[in-house]
Design a protein around this motif. Structure first.
Motif, PDB file in Angstrom:
ATOM      1  N   VAL A   1      10.567  -1.830   1.888  1.00 21.69           N
ATOM      2  CA  VAL A   1       9.892  -1.184   3.023  1.00 21.69           C
ATOM      3  C   VAL A   1       9.302   0.161   2.596  1.00 21.69           C
ATOM      4  CG1 VAL A   1      10.268  -0.125   5.291  1.00 21.69           C
ATOM      5  CG2 VAL A   1      11.191  -2.399   4.792  1.00 21.69           C
ATOM      6  N   GLU A   2      10.022   0.889   1.787  1.00 17.01           N
ATOM      7  CA  GLU A   2       9.500   2.162   1.283  1.00 17.01           C
ATOM      8  C   GLU A   2       8.203   1.910   0.503  1.00 17.01           C
ATOM      9  OE1 GLU A   2      11.290   6.124  -0.901  1.00 17.01           O
ATOM     10  OE2 GLU A   2      12.110   4.182  -1.486  1.00 17.01           O
ATOM     11  N   ASP A   3       8.197   0.883  -0.325  1.00 13.14           N
ATOM     12  CA  ASP A   3       6.983   0.516  -1.068  1.00 13.14           C
ATOM     13  C   ASP A   3       5.855   0.125  -0.120  1.00 13.14           C
ATOM     14  OD1 ASP A   3       8.255   0.965  -3.474  1.00 13.14           O
ATOM     15  OD2 ASP A   3       8.558  -1.155  -3.944  1.00 13.14           O
ATOM     16  N   GLN A   4       6.187  -0.642   0.919  1.00 11.36           N
ATOM     17  CA  GLN A   4       5.174  -1.081   1.883  1.00 11.36           C
ATOM     18  C   GLN A   4       4.510   0.113   2.569  1.00 11.36           C
ATOM     19  OE1 GLN A   4       4.390  -4.245   1.210  1.00 11.36           O
ATOM     20  NE2 GLN A   4       4.722  -5.085   3.239  1.00 11.36           N
ATOM     21  N   MET A   5       5.321   1.063   2.994  1.00  6.05           N
ATOM     22  CA  MET A   5       4.767   2.241   3.663  1.00  6.05           C
ATOM     23  C   MET A   5       3.911   3.050   2.695  1.00  6.05           C
ATOM     24  SD  MET A   5       5.491   2.041   6.811  1.00  6.05           S
ATOM     25  CE  MET A   5       4.937   3.626   7.373  1.00  6.05           C
ATOM     26  N   GLU A   6       4.379   3.176   1.477  1.00  2.00           N
ATOM     27  CA  GLU A   6       3.617   3.903   0.456  1.00  2.00           C
ATOM     28  C   GLU A   6       2.268   3.220   0.197  1.00  2.00           C
ATOM     29  OE1 GLU A   6       2.645   6.938  -1.766  1.00  2.00           O
ATOM     30  OE2 GLU A   6       4.595   6.863  -0.768  1.00  2.00           O
ATOM     31  N   LEU A   7       2.288   1.889   0.110  1.00  2.00           N
ATOM     32  CA  LEU A   7       1.054   1.139  -0.102  1.00  2.00           C
ATOM     33  C   LEU A   7       0.096   1.293   1.080  1.00  2.00           C
ATOM     34  CD1 LEU A   7       2.367  -2.179  -1.706  1.00  2.00           C
ATOM     35  CD2 LEU A   7       1.006  -0.402  -2.831  1.00  2.00           C
ATOM     36  N   ALA A   8       0.637   1.292   2.290  1.00  2.00           N
ATOM     37  CA  ALA A   8      -0.211   1.446   3.483  1.00  2.00           C
ATOM     38  C   ALA A   8      -0.897   2.808   3.485  1.00  2.00           C
ATOM     39  CB  ALA A   8       0.625   1.253   4.753  1.00  2.00           C
ATOM     40  N   ILE A   9      -0.155   3.836   3.151  1.00  2.00           N
ATOM     41  CA  ILE A   9      -0.726   5.189   3.097  1.00  2.00           C
ATOM     42  C   ILE A   9      -1.773   5.268   1.986  1.00  2.00           C
ATOM     43  CG2 ILE A   9      -0.192   7.611   2.574  1.00  2.00           C
ATOM     44  CD1 ILE A   9       2.616   7.012   3.934  1.00  2.00           C
ATOM     45  N   ARG A  10      -1.449   4.712   0.826  1.00  2.00           N
ATOM     46  CA  ARG A  10      -2.403   4.702  -0.296  1.00  2.00           C
ATOM     47  C   ARG A  10      -3.657   3.904   0.050  1.00  2.00           C
ATOM     48  NH1 ARG A  10      -0.082   2.319  -5.328  1.00  2.00           N
ATOM     49  NH2 ARG A  10      -2.283   2.275  -5.899  1.00  2.00           N
ATOM     50  N   ALA A  11      -3.481   2.766   0.719  1.00  2.00           N
ATOM     51  CA  ALA A  11      -4.633   1.934   1.074  1.00  2.00           C
ATOM     52  C   ALA A  11      -5.640   2.735   1.885  1.00  2.00           C
ATOM     53  CB  ALA A  11      -4.183   0.696   1.851  1.00  2.00           C
ATOM     54  N   ILE A  12      -5.146   3.510   2.824  1.00  2.00           N
ATOM     55  CA  ILE A  12      -6.031   4.325   3.653  1.00  2.00           C
ATOM     56  C   ILE A  12      -6.627   5.473   2.838  1.00  2.00           C
ATOM     57  CG2 ILE A  12      -6.133   5.908   5.621  1.00  2.00           C
ATOM     58  CD1 ILE A  12      -3.996   4.065   6.931  1.00  2.00           C
ATOM     59  N   ASN A  13      -5.771   6.214   2.147  1.00  2.00           N
ATOM     60  CA  ASN A  13      -6.258   7.376   1.397  1.00  2.00           C
ATOM     61  C   ASN A  13      -7.263   6.996   0.314  1.00  2.00           C
ATOM     62  OD1 ASN A  13      -4.843   9.299   2.863  1.00  2.00           O
ATOM     63  ND2 ASN A  13      -3.042   9.150   1.562  1.00  2.00           N
ATOM     64  N   GLU A  14      -7.028   5.863  -0.337  1.00  2.00           N
ATOM     65  CA  GLU A  14      -7.904   5.426  -1.431  1.00  2.00           C
ATOM     66  C   GLU A  14      -8.972   4.434  -0.969  1.00  2.00           C
ATOM     67  OE1 GLU A  14      -5.305   3.839  -4.447  1.00  2.00           O
ATOM     68  OE2 GLU A  14      -4.120   5.691  -4.530  1.00  2.00           O
ATOM     69  N   GLU A  15      -8.935   4.100   0.317  1.00  2.00           N
ATOM     70  CA  GLU A  15      -9.840   3.085   0.877  1.00  2.00           C
ATOM     71  C   GLU A  15      -9.806   1.809   0.033  1.00  2.00           C
ATOM     72  OE1 GLU A  15     -13.612   5.147   1.328  1.00  2.00           O
ATOM     73  OE2 GLU A  15     -13.011   5.780   3.336  1.00  2.00           O
ATOM     74  N   ASN A  16      -8.584   1.312  -0.175  1.00  2.00           N
ATOM     75  CA  ASN A  16      -8.362   0.173  -1.067  1.00  2.00           C
ATOM     76  C   ASN A  16      -7.924  -1.047  -0.255  1.00  2.00           C
ATOM     77  OD1 ASN A  16      -7.368  -1.684  -2.945  1.00  2.00           O
ATOM     78  ND2 ASN A  16      -6.613  -0.069  -4.306  1.00  2.00           N
ATOM     79  N   LEU A  17      -8.846  -1.961  -0.041  1.00  2.00           N
ATOM     80  CA  LEU A  17      -8.540  -3.158   0.750  1.00  2.00           C
ATOM     81  C   LEU A  17      -7.613  -4.126   0.011  1.00  2.00           C
ATOM     82  CD1 LEU A  17     -12.020  -3.792   2.382  1.00  2.00           C
ATOM     83  CD2 LEU A  17      -9.908  -3.151   3.540  1.00  2.00           C
ATOM     84  N   GLU A  18      -7.606  -4.108  -1.313  1.00  2.00           N
ATOM     85  CA  GLU A  18      -6.718  -4.984  -2.080  1.00  2.00           C
ATOM     86  C   GLU A  18      -5.245  -4.665  -1.787  1.00  2.00           C
ATOM     87  OE1 GLU A  18      -7.698  -5.190  -6.248  1.00  2.00           O
ATOM     88  OE2 GLU A  18      -9.828  -5.383  -5.775  1.00  2.00           O
TER      89      GLU A  18
END
Length: 172
Positions: A23-40
């Protein structure tokens, strides 16, 4: 019988730690996805959601087994009940990460107004809260758990501020 009880408690702790990490990884990925505009990254989050749901069910079954077969008391019962509560909240956080990912898939880019909000400040607090909550469980640290609860008040205040900011942006 006592040996089996200890094995089940060990499995419970291990599964909670594993789920916390996922879950910690999931939240980190969600934040990164937005900050980096990374749809992958959003696709990865959605794919991993199934792992969290399966682990959620395993943890619930382990808790049920411990209660039904061992009738734990005192500290062991508190551990099992805490694990159930933690499990529910972790599963909910996993769902939130997935919802963030899906919303971002719809938007496809970071909203222009995001930098005007408290989003960044909130992500810092959320990251620390998750880490501290996991550490408090792993180390049986009640003082750290209390800090997580206190941090939640700060997060709620930022959320309220953020709501006002967003309402003002919509009015403009």
């Amino acid at each position: 019988m006592e040996r089996q009880f200890e094995i089940h408690l060990g499995k419970l702790r291990t599964r909670i730690i594993k789920m916390s990490s996922l879950v910690e990884d999931q939240m980190e990925l969600a934040i990164r996805a937005i900050n980096e505009e990374n749809l992958e990254l959003t696709n990865l989050i959605i794919e991993r959601e199934d792992k969290i749901n399966k682990l959620d069910r395993k943890i619930e079954r382990t808790c049920q087994k411990i209660i039904a077969l061992s009738q734990p008391v005192a500290i062991d019962l508190r551990l099992v009940l805490s694990a159930l509560t933690i499990n529910t909240n972790l599963e909910r956080l996993g769902d939130l990460a997935k919802n963030i990912a899906r919303s971002f898939q719809t938007l496809k880019k970071k909203p222009i107004f995001l930098n005007s909000t408290k989003f960044h400040d909130m992500t810092i607090i959320v990251r620390k809260m998750i880490k501290d909550a996991i550490d408090s469980f792993n180390n049986n640290d009640a003082a750290l758990a209390k800090k997580v609860i206190e941090a939640d008040v700060n997060l709620d205040n930022l959320f309220a501020e953020n709501r006002k900011i967003l309402i003002n942006i919509m009015k403009e």
